[in-house]
Design an enzyme around this catalytic site. Sequence first.
Site, mmCIF file in Angstrom:
data_model
loop_
_atom_site.group_PDB
_atom_site.id
_atom_site.type_symbol
_atom_site.label_atom_id
_atom_site.label_comp_id
_atom_site.label_asym_id
_atom_site.label_seq_id
_atom_site.Cartn_x
_atom_site.Cartn_y
_atom_site.Cartn_z
ATOM 1 C CG HIS A 19 12.896 80.203 94.102
ATOM 2 N ND1 HIS A 19 13.844 79.334 93.516
ATOM 3 C CD2 HIS A 19 13.651 81.181 94.546
ATOM 4 C CE1 HIS A 19 15.091 79.870 92.925
ATOM 5 N NE2 HIS A 19 14.893 80.475 93.469
ATOM 6 C CD GLU A 46 19.346 86.681 93.647
ATOM 7 O OE1 GLU A 46 19.866 87.476 94.971
ATOM 8 O OE2 GLU A 46 19.320 85.152 94.083
#
Length: 390
Positions: A198, A274
């Site tokens: 990202h 994550e």
Amino acid sequence: MGWTAEADGGSRGNPGPASYGAALLRDGVLVADRGETIGRATNNVAEYRGLIAALELAREHAPGEPLEMRMDSKLVIEQMAGRWKIKHPDMKPLAMRAQEIVRDLGPVTWTWVPRAQNARADALANAALDAEKAGRPGLVSSFVSTGPVQLADEPPEPPSLFTEPRADAPVQAQGKNPLLGWRGSMHGDPTTVILLRHGVTAHTQRKLFSGSGGEDPPLVDEGVQQARRAADWIADHGGADAIVASPLLRTRQTAAAVAERLRLPVGIEEGFAEAGFGEWDGSSFAEIMKRWPAELDAWLSSTAVPPPGGESFDAVARRVEAARDRLLQTHGGRTVVVVSHVTPIKLMVRLALGADMNVIHRMELSPASITTIAWWPDGTPSLRNFSVAP
């Protein structure tokens, strides 16, 4: 740019099986979307249903805010703008319903766009119809997991991710063939996984731990621009057949930029989220050294040790490998963009290299960088590039 909404609808037969797609964006970043089947209807009814769904998203997320409503239906736009009369009896109640929702919004600008500029909503509508045809619920969204929750001891079923597995997709197995590059068409097509980290958030800029279960910060302006550059890079290097993202906001926003460029919907895969950093989330490395010195030493010494209240790297590795297996089974022979985070991407590279877990401490991934791995039908992976910054 402010708030914009996009909508489309259509039927396969006119009348026939029908659906709509709707999306809400703020400053060009996708905030919410949905596609849904509506039974048997005409194109015009489906388009109005898409309009209503888009306005409902705007009322939910941006009540009282100015909104630009975009559709490729000249009929709906002109009728809602008051420039054309509504004559068909099926349209009148739908238009009235839309006008009731508009009262809860700020000023609405009605904009007709060419069909090519409304591909996101069109893709959602088609994805919903395809899902229903395949026997799944005819309701899709970029922000909702499309697969059932699996218990830990159950073999996972591949999620739909808006697409059906190819009928001729090869079974992906964990092979031990060491010949990584010596392959041709006789071995079948590889599944190419484009791993995209990202773009930057405020936590990225301040070098803070930012994992699952924490604050979930959005992209900053720089991160949005990085996502768009990455989308251009992917498009210029052959594009992709599907897009999958972690459920966290920053990955969904990055995936939205790719989806807009490639005109594809986005599927959500929980396994690529994550790591959970527990009590360390939102703290810098220096702050953790000061407050949790013993716990930090233990965490750095063993990938089996989690942060306080968090998730160990070993645990993340297990769910990433399971997500990888689902991806290969669902998208065999295709090219898939996976928008994820530092830890899952490193663990995917570690799987490709067959390396020890500690190798993840020897990699550095730039924000919005691209790492590409091809998995061949016999299970043999090939690392094509690593941390390319577009």
